[in-house]
Design an enzyme around this catalytic site. Sequence first.
Site, PDB file in Angstrom:
ATOM      1  CB  CYS A 188      -0.936  -0.002   1.202  1.00 10.81           C
ATOM      2  SG  CYS A 188      -0.090  -0.227   2.778  1.00 10.81           S
ATOM      3  CD  GLU A 242      -3.402   0.603  -3.533  1.00 12.73           C
ATOM      4  OE1 GLU A 242      -2.470   0.601  -2.713  1.00 12.73           O
ATOM      5  OE2 GLU A 242      -4.590   0.431  -3.209  1.00 12.73           O
TER       6      GLU A 242
END
Length: 488
Positions: A281, A382
Site C-alpha cells: 500500500c 492504485e
Amino acid sequence: MPKPIFVAGRWREGRGETIASHFPADGSLNAEVAGASAEDVAEAVEAGRRAMADPAWRDLRPHERARHLHAISDGLSRRADEIARVQTRDTGKTLAETRALVASAAGTFRFFAAALETLEEELTPPRGDVLTMSIHEPIGVVGAITPWNSPIASDAQKVAPALAAGNAVVLKPAAWSPLVCLKLAEVVEEAGLPPGLFSALPGSGAVVGDALVRHPDVAKVSFTGGTSTGRSIARIAADKLMPVSLELGGKSPNIVFSDADLDEALAGALYGIFSSSGQSCIAGSRLFVQRPVYDAFLGRLVEATRRLRVGHPEHDGTQVAPLIHPRHRDAVDRYVRLAVEEGGEVLCGGRPPEGPAYEGGSYYLPTVIAGLGNGARVCQEEIFGPVVVVLPFDDEDGLVAEANDSVYGLAAGIWSSDYRRIWRVARRLRTGTVWINTYKQFSISTPFGGVKESGLGREKGRHGIRAYMNQKSLYWNLGDRPLPWAGL
C-alpha cells in the site's frame, strides 16, 4: 481433508465454503481450508465476550497480561522458519521477506508487552474538593481483518495491542492467504492464552467479514485493505456507532530532487516500488524526478530495473517474486495496457516473463512507464503491482501540488541534501508518513496510518494499545459536607 479453523479456542471444520490456497510460483495446491461461516463468527464473538468477562482474564494485572504476549512472541521466534515457509507458499513472497515479516510479528508482540507493563493512567488537575482521574478499560470483542500482502505482520499489529488492552480478538484473514493465520493460532494456543480470547476465521469477506463487522457484540473493527471495502465497513460502523481503524490504499509519491545523492535515490526508488513485487500500500508508484536530472535518472532506473532478478520465491537471490494470484496479475497487466492507451511509453517490463521457470506462476516483469501526466488513471488509481510511472517536475510548488493531487495520502519519500527544503516539503505533503533519504522503513514504536482515502486512525506506537480501549473518568469526593443543592 480440509484443514480446520480455530474457533473460540477449538480446532474444528468451519461451516462455510472450502477455501483453496495455491502457490503463486506455479499454481500448485498448498492446502484446502474448511472456511468459516456467519454462524462461526457468532460463536467466536460470543466466546470472546464470555472469555473477557472471566476473572481469569478480566482481573489480570497489566504485567500478567504481558506474559501472554511475551509467550506468543517467543513462539513466533521459535517457529520462525516454519511460519516463513508457510507464508511464502501462501503468498508467493520471497523467503527473505517472509522471514523478516515473522521477525517483525514477534517484535510487535514483544513491544506491546513492554508498552503494556509501563502504560500509565492519569490523575487530572483538580477543580474543587474532588480527586479526578482518567482510566482505560477494554473496548470489547475486536474484529481484525487483514490483507493478503503481509499477513503475519498485519495480524500481529492488530492482535497484539488488542490483547494487550484486555480484549478478545476475532481475526479474519484474506481468502487468498488463509494458512498463515492458522499458524498464528497454533502459537497462541501453545502460549496458553485462555480459550475464547482468540479465533482465526478464514473465509470470504462477503460472508465472514460482513458478519464480523455487523455483529452487535463486536465493539471495534480494525481493517487493512482496499478503499472500497473500507468505505463499506465505515458505513456499517456509522449505523452501529462503532469505532473503526482503516488502513487503506495508497498512490505514494517518491520525490527525487536534483541535489539528492542519486545513487541512494536510485536504490530507494527500486526498493520503494519493486520490493514485495509492488504489492504494498505504501509502494512509491509515482516517481517524481526534478527536470535537470530526469533523463539521466530515468535511464539509470530502466537499466537497473532490467537487472532485477525475477524468480522463484524460495530461491536465494530472487528480488521480484510472483504476484499473489493470476487474477491479480491480469489486473496489473490491464493497467499497463491502459497506460499505453493513455499515451504512456513502457520503457521496460510490461508483460509476464517467458520461459519454463515461470510456467504456471503469476509472475510479472518490473515495469517502468514514462510520458504521462499526473492526471492519467495509472497515476491516480492504485495498481498494487511492480509498475512505476516516472514524472518530471520543475519547482517545489508545482511538485507539492502534483504530489498532493491524489485521493490517497498514505506515504511519501523525499530525496534531497537540502534539509530546509526537506522540512518544507515534508510538512506540505498530505500523507501519514514521509521517508527522508530512505523508503519503506518501519518501526513498531512509530504510529502509522493515512489521510484522505488512505484511511482513518493510527496503528503501532506506544499508545496503539489505547486505540482498543474506552476511557473512563472517576471523581472521588474529598469534601466533608453533602452537596449543597439538597439543603441538608
